[in-house]
Scaffold this motif. Sequence first.
Motif, mmCIF file in Angstrom:
data_model
loop_
_atom_site.group_PDB
_atom_site.id
_atom_site.type_symbol
_atom_site.label_atom_id
_atom_site.label_comp_id
_atom_site.label_asym_id
_atom_site.label_seq_id
_atom_site.Cartn_x
_atom_site.Cartn_y
_atom_site.Cartn_z
ATOM 1 N N GLU A 162 44.153 35.886 37.863
ATOM 2 C CA GLU A 162 43.932 36.526 39.165
ATOM 3 C C GLU A 162 44.240 35.542 40.284
ATOM 4 O O GLU A 162 43.452 34.638 40.572
ATOM 5 C CB GLU A 162 42.503 37.041 39.286
ATOM 6 C CG GLU A 162 42.289 37.876 40.542
ATOM 7 C CD GLU A 162 40.979 38.653 40.528
ATOM 8 O OE1 GLU A 162 40.289 38.638 41.553
ATOM 9 O OE2 GLU A 162 40.674 39.269 39.491
ATOM 10 N N LEU B 121 47.664 39.712 42.530
ATOM 11 C CA LEU B 121 47.034 40.862 43.177
ATOM 12 C C LEU B 121 48.047 41.662 43.984
ATOM 13 O O LEU B 121 47.956 42.896 44.068
ATOM 14 C CB LEU B 121 45.879 40.401 44.063
ATOM 15 C CG LEU B 121 44.674 39.813 43.314
ATOM 16 C CD1 LEU B 121 43.648 39.267 44.293
ATOM 17 C CD2 LEU B 121 44.042 40.856 42.395
ATOM 18 N N ALA C 198 49.880 43.746 41.465
ATOM 19 C CA ALA C 198 49.031 44.853 41.034
ATOM 20 C C ALA C 198 49.004 45.965 42.092
ATOM 21 O O ALA C 198 49.069 47.154 41.762
ATOM 22 C CB ALA C 198 47.620 44.358 40.759
ATOM 23 N N HIS D 92 45.726 47.341 39.160
ATOM 24 C CA HIS D 92 44.840 46.242 38.769
ATOM 25 C C HIS D 92 44.264 46.488 37.378
ATOM 26 O O HIS D 92 44.212 45.586 36.536
ATOM 27 C CB HIS D 92 43.718 46.087 39.790
ATOM 28 C CG HIS D 92 42.857 44.883 39.569
ATOM 29 N ND1 HIS D 92 41.750 44.902 38.744
ATOM 30 C CD2 HIS D 92 42.942 43.611 40.054
ATOM 31 C CE1 HIS D 92 41.192 43.715 38.732
ATOM 32 N NE2 HIS D 92 41.888 42.910 39.511
#
Length: 244
Positions: free
Chosen positions: A182, A187, A190, A198
Amino acid sequence: MSDRLKGKRAFVTAAAAGIGRACALAFAREGATVFATDIDEKGLAVLKHEGIADVARLDVRDSAAVAATAKRVGKVDILLNAAGFVHHGSVLDCSDEDWDFSFDLNVKSMHRIIRSFLPMMLEGDGGSIVNICSAAGVFKAAPNRYVYGATKAAVAALTRAVAVDFITKRIRCNCICPGTIETPSMLQRASAAGPGGHELFVSRQPMGRLGTAEEIALLAVYLASDESAFTTGVAHVIDGGWTL
Protein backbone atom coordinates in the motif's frame (compact mmCIF):
# COMPACT_ATOMS: atom_id res chain seq x y z
CA MET A 1 16.34 3.36 17.48
CA SER A 2 19.00 0.67 17.94
CA ASP A 3 21.85 2.24 15.90
CA ARG A 4 22.06 -0.72 13.52
CA LEU A 5 23.35 1.67 10.83
CA LYS A 6 25.30 4.06 13.04
CA GLY A 7 28.23 5.64 11.24
CA LYS A 8 26.99 4.65 7.78
CA ARG A 9 26.07 6.97 4.92
CA ALA A 10 23.07 6.03 2.80
CA PHE A 11 21.83 7.29 -0.56
CA VAL A 12 18.17 6.70 -1.46
CA THR A 13 16.26 7.30 -4.70
CA ALA A 14 12.48 7.86 -4.99
CA ALA A 15 12.51 8.90 -1.34
CA ALA A 16 9.59 11.33 -1.39
CA ALA A 17 6.89 8.66 -1.02
CA GLY A 18 6.15 4.98 -0.68
CA ILE A 19 8.86 2.39 -0.17
CA GLY A 20 11.71 4.81 -0.84
CA ARG A 21 10.46 7.20 1.81
CA ALA A 22 9.94 4.44 4.36
CA CYS A 23 13.46 3.14 3.74
CA ALA A 24 15.05 6.58 4.03
CA LEU A 25 13.30 7.21 7.35
CA ALA A 26 14.12 3.74 8.67
CA PHE A 27 17.80 4.18 7.77
CA ALA A 28 17.86 7.53 9.60
CA ARG A 29 16.17 6.07 12.67
CA GLU A 30 18.86 3.39 12.78
CA GLY A 31 21.61 6.01 12.87
CA ALA A 32 22.59 6.41 9.21
CA THR A 33 23.32 9.75 7.58
CA VAL A 34 20.77 9.71 4.77
CA PHE A 35 20.83 11.55 1.44
CA ALA A 36 17.33 11.40 -0.04
CA THR A 37 16.49 12.17 -3.67
CA ASP A 38 13.40 12.31 -5.86
CA ILE A 39 11.82 14.46 -8.56
CA ASP A 40 9.07 15.39 -6.08
CA GLU A 41 10.56 18.40 -4.33
CA LYS A 42 7.52 18.97 -2.09
CA GLY A 43 7.74 15.43 -0.79
CA LEU A 44 11.45 15.80 -0.19
CA ALA A 45 10.97 19.04 1.73
CA VAL A 46 8.95 17.19 4.38
CA LEU A 47 11.84 14.79 4.95
CA LYS A 48 14.10 17.62 6.05
CA HIS A 49 12.16 17.75 9.29
CA GLU A 50 12.21 13.98 9.87
CA GLY A 51 15.85 13.21 10.48
CA ILE A 52 17.10 13.12 6.89
CA ALA A 53 20.54 14.75 6.55
CA ASP A 54 20.14 16.12 3.02
CA VAL A 55 17.62 16.11 0.20
CA ALA A 56 17.98 16.96 -3.47
CA ARG A 57 15.93 16.79 -6.62
CA LEU A 58 17.26 14.06 -8.89
CA ASP A 59 15.90 12.63 -12.12
CA VAL A 60 17.41 9.14 -12.18
CA ARG A 61 16.85 9.04 -15.96
CA ASP A 62 19.45 11.79 -16.39
CA SER A 63 22.93 10.24 -16.49
CA ALA A 64 24.75 13.56 -16.14
CA ALA A 65 22.62 14.58 -13.15
CA VAL A 66 23.22 11.22 -11.45
CA ALA A 67 26.98 11.50 -11.96
CA ALA A 68 27.03 15.08 -10.65
CA THR A 69 24.98 14.12 -7.60
CA ALA A 70 27.29 11.22 -6.80
CA LYS A 71 30.29 13.54 -7.03
CA ARG A 72 28.62 16.00 -4.66
CA VAL A 73 27.51 13.38 -2.13
CA GLY A 74 30.75 11.39 -2.18
CA LYS A 75 31.31 7.95 -0.72
CA VAL A 76 28.35 6.12 0.78
CA ASP A 77 28.03 2.77 2.49
CA ILE A 78 24.46 2.04 1.41
CA LEU A 79 22.66 2.49 -1.90
CA LEU A 80 18.89 2.04 -1.99
CA ASN A 81 17.43 2.07 -5.52
CA ALA A 82 13.67 2.54 -5.25
CA ALA A 83 12.67 4.45 -8.39
CA GLY A 84 10.16 2.61 -10.54
CA PHE A 85 6.99 2.67 -12.63
CA VAL A 86 4.19 0.12 -13.04
CA HIS A 87 2.92 -0.12 -16.61
CA HIS A 88 -0.52 -1.73 -16.95
CA GLY A 89 -1.21 -3.98 -19.91
CA SER A 90 -0.16 -6.92 -22.04
CA VAL A 91 2.28 -6.93 -24.96
CA LEU A 92 -0.55 -5.57 -27.11
CA ASP A 93 -0.82 -2.52 -24.89
CA CYS A 94 2.91 -1.80 -24.76
CA SER A 95 4.22 0.68 -27.31
CA ASP A 96 7.91 1.12 -28.03
CA GLU A 97 7.74 4.29 -25.94
CA ASP A 98 6.17 2.41 -23.02
CA TRP A 99 8.88 -0.26 -23.25
CA ASP A 100 11.73 2.25 -23.40
CA PHE A 101 10.38 4.38 -20.55
CA SER A 102 9.81 1.37 -18.28
CA PHE A 103 13.28 -0.04 -18.83
CA ASP A 104 14.90 3.38 -18.51
CA LEU A 105 13.24 4.15 -15.18
CA ASN A 106 13.05 0.68 -13.66
CA VAL A 107 16.40 -0.77 -14.77
CA LYS A 108 18.77 1.73 -16.35
CA SER A 109 18.30 4.14 -13.44
CA MET A 110 19.83 1.49 -11.16
CA HIS A 111 22.68 1.05 -13.62
CA ARG A 112 23.31 4.80 -13.51
CA ILE A 113 23.25 5.00 -9.72
CA ILE A 114 25.45 1.96 -9.16
CA ARG A 115 27.93 2.94 -11.87
CA SER A 116 28.28 6.42 -10.35
CA PHE A 117 28.64 5.43 -6.68
CA LEU A 118 30.38 2.06 -6.85
CA PRO A 119 33.92 3.35 -7.60
CA MET A 120 33.87 5.36 -4.37
CA MET A 121 32.49 2.41 -2.43
CA LEU A 122 35.33 0.27 -3.75
CA GLU A 123 37.90 2.81 -2.61
CA GLY A 124 36.50 2.68 0.90
CA ASP A 125 35.34 -0.25 3.00
CA GLY A 126 32.77 -1.55 0.53
CA GLY A 127 29.08 -1.40 1.20
CA SER A 128 25.59 -2.71 0.57
CA ILE A 129 23.43 -2.10 -2.49
CA VAL A 130 19.70 -2.78 -2.14
CA ASN A 131 17.47 -2.71 -5.21
CA ILE A 132 13.68 -2.61 -4.94
CA CYS A 133 12.44 -5.30 -7.30
CA SER A 134 9.12 -7.21 -7.30
CA ALA A 135 7.77 -10.71 -6.83
CA ALA A 136 6.01 -10.11 -10.16
CA GLY A 137 8.26 -11.00 -13.05
CA VAL A 138 10.87 -12.69 -10.85
CA PHE A 139 8.94 -15.44 -9.09
CA LYS A 140 5.50 -15.26 -10.67
CA ALA A 141 3.73 -13.75 -13.66
CA ALA A 142 0.99 -11.23 -12.99
CA PRO A 143 -1.80 -10.32 -15.44
CA ASN A 144 -1.30 -7.06 -17.33
CA ARG A 145 2.23 -6.60 -16.04
CA TYR A 146 4.02 -7.43 -19.30
CA VAL A 147 6.81 -4.86 -19.45
CA TYR A 148 6.80 -4.30 -15.70
CA GLY A 149 7.52 -7.98 -15.13
CA ALA A 150 10.25 -7.90 -17.75
CA THR A 151 11.94 -4.95 -16.06
CA LYS A 152 11.82 -6.57 -12.63
CA ALA A 153 13.32 -9.78 -13.99
CA ALA A 154 16.10 -7.59 -15.36
CA VAL A 155 16.59 -5.95 -11.96
CA ALA A 156 17.02 -9.36 -10.33
CA ALA A 157 19.59 -10.31 -12.97
CA LEU A 158 21.39 -6.97 -12.59
CA THR A 159 21.51 -7.54 -8.84
CA ARG A 160 23.13 -10.96 -9.21
CA ALA A 161 25.61 -9.65 -11.79
CA VAL A 162 26.81 -6.86 -9.50
CA ALA A 163 26.99 -9.29 -6.58
CA VAL A 164 29.15 -11.83 -8.39
CA ASP A 165 31.46 -9.25 -9.98
CA PHE A 166 32.33 -7.58 -6.67
CA ILE A 167 31.90 -10.37 -4.14
CA THR A 168 35.61 -10.31 -3.28
CA LYS A 169 35.70 -6.52 -2.95
CA ARG A 170 33.43 -6.06 0.09
CA ILE A 171 30.42 -5.10 -2.01
CA ARG A 172 27.09 -6.82 -1.41
CA CYS A 173 24.11 -6.43 -3.72
CA ASN A 174 20.64 -7.79 -2.96
CA CYS A 175 17.13 -7.02 -4.12
CA ILE A 176 13.78 -6.97 -2.36
CA CYS A 177 10.77 -8.48 -4.14
CA PRO A 178 7.54 -7.21 -2.57
CA GLY A 179 4.01 -8.33 -3.23
CA THR A 180 1.27 -5.70 -3.30
CA ILE A 181 2.28 -2.85 -1.00
CA GLU A 182 0.00 0.00 0.00
CA THR A 183 1.74 3.10 -1.33
CA PRO A 184 0.43 6.31 -2.90
CA SER A 185 1.15 5.00 -6.40
CA MET A 186 -0.61 1.69 -5.68
CA LEU A 187 -3.66 3.52 -4.33
CA GLN A 188 -3.77 5.58 -7.52
CA ARG A 189 -3.76 2.39 -9.61
CA ALA A 190 -6.52 0.94 -7.44
CA SER A 191 -8.61 4.09 -7.89
CA ALA A 192 -8.05 4.03 -11.65
CA ALA A 193 -9.36 0.47 -11.74
CA GLY A 194 -12.78 1.79 -10.72
CA PRO A 195 -15.20 0.67 -8.00
CA GLY A 196 -13.84 -2.33 -6.15
CA GLY A 197 -10.30 -1.66 -7.36
CA HIS A 198 -8.82 -1.61 -3.86
CA GLU A 199 -10.64 -4.81 -2.92
CA LEU A 200 -9.29 -6.47 -6.06
CA PHE A 201 -5.71 -5.73 -5.02
CA VAL A 202 -6.38 -7.03 -1.52
CA SER A 203 -8.08 -10.20 -2.78
CA ARG A 204 -4.94 -11.48 -4.49
CA GLN A 205 -3.00 -11.38 -1.22
CA PRO A 206 -3.47 -14.68 0.67
CA MET A 207 -3.09 -12.92 4.03
CA GLY A 208 -6.12 -10.81 3.21
CA ARG A 209 -4.30 -7.51 3.46
CA LEU A 210 -1.77 -5.39 1.64
CA GLY A 211 1.80 -5.05 2.81
CA THR A 212 3.12 -1.77 4.18
CA ALA A 213 6.09 0.28 3.05
CA GLU A 214 7.39 0.11 6.62
CA GLU A 215 7.52 -3.69 6.43
CA ILE A 216 9.67 -3.45 3.30
CA ALA A 217 11.88 -0.89 5.04
CA LEU A 218 12.58 -3.30 7.91
CA LEU A 219 13.99 -5.80 5.42
CA ALA A 220 15.97 -3.03 3.73
CA VAL A 221 17.54 -2.11 7.08
CA TYR A 222 18.63 -5.71 7.58
CA LEU A 223 20.18 -5.90 4.12
CA ALA A 224 21.89 -2.52 4.58
CA SER A 225 23.31 -3.48 7.97
CA ASP A 226 26.26 -5.66 8.93
CA GLU A 227 23.76 -8.24 10.19
CA SER A 228 23.46 -9.48 6.59
CA ALA A 229 27.23 -9.52 5.95
CA PHE A 230 27.07 -13.09 4.57
CA THR A 231 24.19 -12.36 2.18
CA THR A 232 24.64 -11.20 -1.42
CA GLY A 233 23.04 -11.75 -4.81
CA VAL A 234 19.70 -12.79 -3.32
CA ALA A 235 16.17 -11.82 -4.38
CA HIS A 236 14.29 -11.61 -1.07
CA VAL A 237 10.56 -12.26 -1.33
CA ILE A 238 8.24 -10.35 1.02
CA ASP A 239 4.81 -10.83 -0.50
CA GLY A 240 2.36 -12.09 2.11
CA GLY A 241 2.39 -15.53 0.52
CA TRP A 242 1.40 -14.38 -2.99
CA THR A 243 3.97 -16.62 -4.69
CA LEU A 244 3.15 -19.75 -2.68
